[in-house]
Scaffold this motif. Structure first.
Motif, PDB file in Angstrom:
ATOM      1  N   ARG A   1      34.620  54.190  29.920  1.00  0.00           N
ATOM      2  CA  ARG A   1      35.032  54.601  28.584  1.00  0.00           C
ATOM      3  C   ARG A   1      36.192  53.741  28.083  1.00  0.00           C
ATOM      4  O   ARG A   1      37.048  53.323  28.868  1.00  0.00           O
ATOM      5  N   PHE A   2      36.219  53.495  26.794  1.00  0.00           N
ATOM      6  CA  PHE A   2      37.284  52.715  26.165  1.00  0.00           C
ATOM      7  C   PHE A   2      38.109  53.609  25.244  1.00  0.00           C
ATOM      8  O   PHE A   2      37.599  54.578  24.685  1.00  0.00           O
ATOM      9  N   HIS A   3      39.393  53.261  25.084  1.00  0.00           N
ATOM     10  CA  HIS A   3      40.243  53.861  24.048  1.00  0.00           C
ATOM     11  C   HIS A   3      40.310  52.891  22.877  1.00  0.00           C
ATOM     12  O   HIS A   3      39.984  51.704  23.010  1.00  0.00           O
ATOM     13  N   GLN A   4      40.729  53.384  21.746  1.00  0.00           N
ATOM     14  CA  GLN A   4      40.891  52.527  20.575  1.00  0.00           C
ATOM     15  C   GLN A   4      42.343  52.053  20.490  1.00  0.00           C
ATOM     16  O   GLN A   4      43.283  52.837  20.687  1.00  0.00           O
ATOM     17  N   TYR A   5      42.510  50.733  20.203  1.00  0.00           N
ATOM     18  CA  TYR A   5      43.842  50.123  20.131  1.00  0.00           C
ATOM     19  C   TYR A   5      43.969  49.286  18.870  1.00  0.00           C
ATOM     20  O   TYR A   5      42.974  48.730  18.376  1.00  0.00           O
ATOM     21  N   HIS A   6      45.197  49.189  18.378  1.00  0.00           N
ATOM     22  CA  HIS A   6      45.504  48.296  17.276  1.00  0.00           C
ATOM     23  C   HIS A   6      45.599  46.885  17.864  1.00  0.00           C
ATOM     24  O   HIS A   6      46.494  46.589  18.654  1.00  0.00           O
ATOM     25  N   LEU A   7      44.690  45.990  17.508  1.00  0.00           N
ATOM     26  CA  LEU A   7      44.589  44.688  18.170  1.00  0.00           C
ATOM     27  C   LEU A   7      45.833  43.823  17.973  1.00  0.00           C
ATOM     28  O   LEU A   7      46.143  42.975  18.808  1.00  0.00           O
ATOM     29  N   GLU A   8      46.559  44.029  16.893  1.00  0.00           N
ATOM     30  CA  GLU A   8      47.719  43.189  16.617  1.00  0.00           C
ATOM     31  C   GLU A   8      48.839  43.409  17.633  1.00  0.00           C
ATOM     32  O   GLU A   8      49.463  42.460  18.112  1.00  0.00           O
ATOM     33  N   ASP A   9      49.082  44.664  18.000  1.00  0.00           N
ATOM     34  CA  ASP A   9      50.169  44.939  18.958  1.00  0.00           C
ATOM     35  C   ASP A   9      49.718  45.816  20.126  1.00  0.00           C
ATOM     36  O   ASP A   9      50.532  46.260  20.932  1.00  0.00           O
ATOM     37  N   MET A  10      48.403  46.083  20.214  1.00  0.00           N
ATOM     38  CA  MET A  10      47.807  46.911  21.260  1.00  0.00           C
ATOM     39  C   MET A  10      48.413  48.308  21.315  1.00  0.00           C
ATOM     40  O   MET A  10      48.504  48.942  22.372  1.00  0.00           O
ATOM     41  N   GLY A  11      48.839  48.825  20.161  1.00  0.00           N
ATOM     42  CA  GLY A  11      49.289  50.217  20.093  1.00  0.00           C
ATOM     43  C   GLY A  11      48.091  51.148  20.076  1.00  0.00           C
ATOM     44  O   GLY A  11      47.069  50.856  19.456  1.00  0.00           O
TER      45      GLY A  11
END
Length: 338
Positions: A31-41
């Motif tokens: 399973r994957f979580h969702q992250y903000h790709l710019e800062d991986m938040g």
């Protein structure tokens, strides 16, 4: 030990079996979580109250039904459990039917039904053994998560399994989906059956039935964690050319199936498609034996013909001799008279 999903009883006739329901399957997918790709938040889905303009906890959340835009009716879990419905607290068996009569499209997730305490042991075993000996499955109704459901009970090893089912009216009709104006020959059907025979298995054992996607994904994650390039996909075997002949495609598929199982084409075990008109070793032997019998029969007939001709010649000679004998007698008589 899997957690209990629901507890209640199985009811059939006047017999009641207290049970606990536990999940019969596991999900091994990565399973994957969702992250903000710019800062991986981390990107999260928050439960937010529109009126109070704040985030709320799970304990503050309940069910509600919208009658109109301005009218809502709250319904608690307790009220759902106490509904005046027999299936709210029991899995009520309605009928027993042959397993083959159930459309697989109706069958959903599976759950193990566990006997709840010693008092349930005997009626549980009674139902399990009765199902096993009857070779039938039970169709039941039960109410979970705010709706009444249809269920199928069957035996697996020493346990009873409940499968959630869709109601018949939830299955869409396939009308209009089948292709029209297509002719299929008997040879093509037999060719497809030959391929089915080669692909038949006794069970779901082997690498064909393993989750290779999850393994490959785990390798990608491992490589990235260690700073390596992800593994490259293997080169796909390029097809020799587009196959437009259906029988040729079936023949190639049969050969591929034999190769995948490590079977070489031998004289003792040849599986061929109808249009190729090849014969098995058994047929070849029978053909050879038939040819041998035909040769022997021909020789016997020739011998019989020769014998018959010889007998005919001898008979003709005997008749000729019989005709000449009176002349000899006349000559002898004349000589005596002289």
């Amino acid at each position: 030990m899997p957690r209990t999903v629901w507890s209640g009883a199985i009811s059939f006739g006047l017999v009641t079996v207290p049970i606990r329901v536990v999940s019969a399957t596991e999900n091994h997918a990565i399973r994957f979580h969702q992250y903000h790709l710019e800062d991986m938040g981390r990107v999260r889905v928050r439960k937010y109250c529109e009126l109070e303009d704040r985030e709320v906890s799970q304990d503050e959340i309940g069910k509600g039904y919208e009658i109109s835009k301005d009218t809502l009716v709250a319904v608690s879990d307790e009220e759902l459990r106490e509904m005046p419905l027999p299936t709210a607290k029991a899995i009520e068996i309605s009928a027993f039917v042959p397993a083959a009569s159930i459309d697989p499209l109706q069958v959903g997730d599976g759950y193990y039904l566990q006997a709840d305490g010693q008092v349930a042991a005997k009626p549980y075993k009674l139902l399990r053994m009765a199902l096993e000996r009857s070779a039938k499955v039970a169709i039941a109704k039960y109410a979970w998560s705010g709706r009444e459901r249809l269920g199928l009970l069957r035996v697996r090893d020493d346990s009873i399994v409940l499968h959630a089912m869709r109601w018949p009216d939830e299955i869409r009709s396939p009308q209009g989906l089948a292709p029209t104006a297509v002719e299929v020959s008997d040879d093509e059907i037999e060719g497809a059956r030959a391929l089915i025979d080669h692909m038949t298995r006794d069970g779901l054992q082997g690498s064909e039935f393993e989750d290779h996607y999850t393994d490959a994904l785990a390798e990608v994650i491992k490589a990235k964690r260690e700073g390596h390039a992800p593994p490259e996909a293997p080169e796909q075997e390029s097809p020799a050319g587009q196959v437009v002949d259906l029988m040729s495609a079936l023949e190639a598929s049969v050969k591929k199936a034999r190769a995948s199982r490590g079977e070489g084409e031998s004289d003792a075990d040849v599986y061929d498609l109808p249009t190729k008109k090849k014969t098995t070793a058994k047929k070849a032997s029978a053909k050879k034996a038939t040819a041998g019998r035909a040769t022997a029969a021909k020789a016997t007939a020739e011998k019989a013909t020769a014998t018959k001709a010889a007998k005919k010649t001898a008979k003709t000679a005997k008749k000729t001799a019989a005709k000449k004998s009176p002349a000899k007698k006349t000559a002898a008589k004349s000589k005596r008279s002289a």
